[in-house]
Design a protein around this motif. Structure first.
Motif, mmCIF file in Angstrom:
data_model
loop_
_atom_site.group_PDB
_atom_site.id
_atom_site.type_symbol
_atom_site.label_atom_id
_atom_site.label_comp_id
_atom_site.label_asym_id
_atom_site.label_seq_id
_atom_site.Cartn_x
_atom_site.Cartn_y
_atom_site.Cartn_z
ATOM 1 N N UNK A 129 46.151 37.119 37.827
ATOM 2 C CA UNK A 129 44.825 37.719 37.936
ATOM 3 C C UNK A 129 44.340 37.740 39.380
ATOM 4 N N UNK A 130 44.606 36.666 40.100
ATOM 5 C CA UNK A 130 44.225 36.625 41.508
ATOM 6 C C UNK A 130 44.991 37.674 42.304
ATOM 7 N N UNK A 131 46.290 37.779 42.035
ATOM 8 C CA UNK A 131 47.116 38.759 42.739
ATOM 9 C C UNK A 131 46.614 40.175 42.490
ATOM 10 N N UNK A 132 46.241 40.456 41.257
ATOM 11 C CA UNK A 132 45.836 41.805 40.865
ATOM 12 C C UNK A 132 44.453 42.173 41.390
ATOM 13 N N UNK A 133 43.481 41.294 41.161
ATOM 14 C CA UNK A 133 42.096 41.653 41.454
ATOM 15 C C UNK A 133 41.623 41.314 42.859
#
Length: 234
Positions: A129-133
């Motif tokens: 989620x961190x990588x994506x957002x």
């Protein structure tokens, strides 16, 4: 010792409200952890694909995707993303929709099931989620996913094999079937102790209240059971 409260979360890596809901749940858990009789909790993530027909390499940005997928004017999409960014910031998250690479998330879900089998599901959920957002990284291609898996301590070769052979695709489909059985149509969706449903990115206090109430009732039930057992023994 009471049995831990189960929290089953249906979410998608590509859902901005899911990351916000995850963070709010964590804040709620942190708050109740300071109680004298702190609730014991087991959290499990489950797969839900918001847009399963999305190509792995989508040609366009997030505004292009939402404008096409939802049929909304671009200025309305921009306003919506600005609102979500503001809500995320209040939850301590710095969304970068200008960097985001929209993609199909089924492989990410397969990897999460692989990570679950290795006891690292929570770590990988956060990393994806961190990588994506917030970092603009791609979370749909196998090479990119393996690299992120390694960052949380998963074996690269085993992760790649699991993704290339679709070893955990049946587990993804099983989660989705369970979501349909529950009537879940949007995420995040939290099922607490298999009996209470919480929809959407609720504030931390909502989770605190439910957890404290359930834990208190569980303790009362155990006391009643002990009293009945003592009476029977007499």
């Amino acid at each position: 010792m009471s049995e831990p409260i189960s929290i089953d979360i249906w979410s998608d890596i590509a859902c901005p409200w899911c990351y916000i809901g995850k963070r709010n749940l964590e804040k709620g858990l942190e708050a109740v952890a300071g109680d004298d009789d702190a609730p014991q909790v087991n959290v499990t993530f489950h797969s839900f694909e918001l847009s399963p027909d999305t190509p792995v390499d989508f040609d366009g940005d997030e505004i292009d995707f939402l404008a096409g997928h939802k049929g909304m004017p671009r200025d309305q999409v921009e306003q919506m993303l600005a609102n979500v960014t503001g809500v995320a910031e209040k939850a301590g998250l710095q969304y970068r929709f200008d960097l985001l690479q929209h993609t199909n998330t089924v492989k990410a879900h397969e990897l999460l099931h692989f990570a679950k089998a290795q006891g690292l599901q929570h770590q990988l959920e956060e990393r994806l989620m961190s990588a994506y957002f917030t970092e603009g990284k791609h979370v749909g291609r196998i090479d990119d996913l393996v690299a992120l898996a390694v960052e949380v301590g998963l074996d690269a070769d085993a992760a790649r094999e699991a993704l290339e052979t679709e070893q955990y695709l049946p587990a993804v489909r099983q989660d989705q079937a369970q979501a349909r059985a529950y009537g879940i149509q949007g995420v995040p969706f939290f099922v607490i102790d298999g009996q209470y449903g919480i929809s959407g990115a609720q504030p931390p206090a909502a989770f605190e209240n439910v957890l404290r109430d359930l834990w208190s009732k569980r303790g009362d039930a155990e006391l009643e059971g002990d009293a009945e057992a003592e009476a029977a023994a007499v």
